[in-house]
Design a protein around this motif. Sequence first.
Motif, PDB file in Angstrom:
ATOM      1  N   THR A 290      -4.260  -3.829  29.007  1.00 37.39           N
ATOM      2  CA  THR A 290      -4.544  -2.602  28.262  1.00 37.39           C
ATOM      3  C   THR A 290      -6.032  -2.523  27.917  1.00 37.39           C
ATOM      4  N   LEU A 293      -8.039  -1.470  30.946  1.00 41.73           N
ATOM      5  CA  LEU A 293      -7.954  -0.035  31.196  1.00 41.73           C
ATOM      6  C   LEU A 293      -8.803   0.754  30.200  1.00 41.73           C
ATOM      7  N   SER A 296     -12.322   0.633  31.356  1.00 45.00           N
ATOM      8  CA  SER A 296     -12.536   0.898  32.780  1.00 45.00           C
ATOM      9  C   SER A 296     -13.204   2.225  33.066  1.00 45.00           C
ATOM     10  N   LEU A 298     -11.409   4.905  33.291  1.00 44.72           N
ATOM     11  CA  LEU A 298     -10.363   5.731  33.887  1.00 44.72           C
ATOM     12  C   LEU A 298      -9.817   6.762  32.895  1.00 44.72           C
ATOM     13  N   PRO A 300      -7.059   7.093  30.718  1.00 47.17           N
ATOM     14  CA  PRO A 300      -5.697   7.620  30.804  1.00 47.17           C
ATOM     15  C   PRO A 300      -5.351   8.457  29.582  1.00 47.17           C
ATOM     16  N   CYS A 303      -1.742   5.586  27.177  1.00 46.79           N
ATOM     17  CA  CYS A 303      -1.932   4.159  27.454  1.00 46.79           C
ATOM     18  C   CYS A 303      -1.313   3.401  26.294  1.00 46.79           C
ATOM     19  N   LEU A 326       1.951   4.470  30.900  1.00 50.70           N
ATOM     20  CA  LEU A 326       0.702   5.056  31.391  1.00 50.70           C
ATOM     21  C   LEU A 326       0.906   6.501  31.811  1.00 50.70           C
ATOM     22  N   SER A 338      -6.269   7.841  40.250  1.00 51.90           N
ATOM     23  CA  SER A 338      -6.564   7.171  38.979  1.00 51.90           C
ATOM     24  C   SER A 338      -5.391   6.301  38.548  1.00 51.90           C
ATOM     25  N   ARG A 341      -5.243   3.158  40.708  1.00 53.36           N
ATOM     26  CA  ARG A 341      -6.248   2.162  40.315  1.00 53.36           C
ATOM     27  C   ARG A 341      -5.821   1.464  39.025  1.00 53.36           C
ATOM     28  N   ALA A 342      -5.250   2.203  38.094  1.00 55.44           N
ATOM     29  CA  ALA A 342      -4.778   1.599  36.853  1.00 55.44           C
ATOM     30  C   ALA A 342      -3.661   0.601  37.117  1.00 55.44           C
ATOM     31  N   SER A 345      -5.044  -2.571  38.488  1.00 54.43           N
ATOM     32  CA  SER A 345      -5.601  -3.396  37.422  1.00 54.43           C
ATOM     33  C   SER A 345      -4.499  -4.115  36.655  1.00 54.43           C
ATOM     34  N   CYS A 346      -3.383  -3.422  36.423  1.00 50.87           N
ATOM     35  CA  CYS A 346      -2.259  -4.053  35.720  1.00 50.87           C
ATOM     36  C   CYS A 346      -1.679  -5.209  36.534  1.00 50.87           C
TER      37      CYS A 346
END
Length: 530
Positions: A290, A293, A296, A298, A300, A303, A326, A338, A341-342, A345-346
């Motif tokens: 978290t 993110l 990052s 991004l 969101p 989140c 998310l 997006s 990509r999230a 990362s997770c």
Amino acid sequence: MRSWWGWGNLRDAVAGAERAALVERVAALLPGAELLDHEPPAIGDLDLRPPRIAAPPSLAALCSDDPSDRLGHARGKAFRDVVRNLLGDVGEVPDLVLRPRTERDVVDVLDWCTGAGIAVIPYGGGSSVVGGVEPRFAGPAISLDLGRLADVLDIDTTARAARIQAGVYGPALEDRLRPHGLTLRHFPQSFEFSTLGGWLATRAGGHYATVLTHIDDLVESLRVVTPVGVSESLRLPGSGAGPSHDRLFLGSEGTLGVITEAWMRLQERPRWRAGASVLFDDYDDAVAATRALAQSGLNPANCRLLDPMEALLNAGTDAPGGVLVLGFESADHPVDASLERALESCRDHGGDPQPRSKRDASDTWRTAFLRMPYQRDALAAHGMIVETFETACTWSAFPALREAVLSTAQQAMRAVGAEGVVTCRFTHVYPDGPAPYFGVYASGRWGSTVSQWDEIKTAVSDVISAHRATITHHHAVGRDHRPWYDRQRPAPFAAALRAVKSTLDPGAILNPGVLLAPDAAPPTGTNGGL
């Protein structure tokens, strides 16, 4: 019809099979809970003091002394408010409810109350959960309901902004903006039952997790009626000219003036959306994901990290490390990239994204989120202690804070004889820290659940303060949080705030006891119009 004693509309209350299933789940979680049902008292059976004041003839058309009206404006919608109402413990209530039709009416009401020494409690939708609308003092008081000042006066589609009166409720505001393809994009859980003025006065946090998270971010200018005159800031995209007028009144909670209208920044309505939920085996990994993110870029829209107990209770998901909900949205471009990509990362942090073709924890949790206040009321009527508290801290401070809060809450529950669980979720995330939101679900003793909760709340508030986290992130200070707010703010600022209060409200009539402890007794009604 709005409930006078609890949350929302009577027709939407938890009842029938839904209520039975809710009680059954709680009984399985807490086998020792009594869970006997208690009905709210009839208004006619309550010991309600007659009004001690009467408005001058020029304001009489604005006044209501109806018992249900006065009771409905006497308290907010916190757990302790709901339970006291269920017990028939009405305490102090406003003597009158006044509904101004114009800004001139607001000026006239403040002039009358200043001269008569009558306390004025500005009222938006009444969804306060911190004692912000309760007349917790002995003197006469009026509730100033801004619900008739509810128009959208102008829409500037070029600048994407609108001039809006403070009494408009969330759904009505969005209905006015929708034909223009615009939205304020501010959706607190109380959205249906709260107003623009209430959001501004309490510096409310909305639903979205990043970027434009607070109502502060959306303000272009404010117009405020004070007992010494009307204050209006220039409508500007930004300014470096001295301390901000708007920042003075944002979060002032009705203590410095009555917000009557504002120019608000708008957004185009989103056209593209994408979302998913991610399961984790380890909670520390979930927190690290978290944070990654949040830092990052991004950004969101959603989140929301649910710890294992929160995920189980409110999303029906068994995940040892919790669930990250998310969501992405945009009015300009697709957001699938997006989201991907999230999720990548997770995965780097041990997360397990769920297939988006199936109904997942994000859908389940969203449904539960909207029903939570109604379920809280139902469980409160069954003798349960069900309440939340929230804060914000840096990422580096969070692990120790969470451990301290959870252990302190459990100790406090044991001390008051309440068996239960504590949950945690992130409601908002910033590059430098999260906003943890804790929930308490415990079996109480009917007739004592308010005092039991007060002891738990005091204990967890002390530990939040000791860890230098904020006493409130998006629920305001009110009367309930003021002892810890007194500790949080610097002494020079407290002195400055008191000086501003004495200048703008020399009669000390505006919402006594909120933000500042009164130097002397609240207004006593020197010539209350009788």
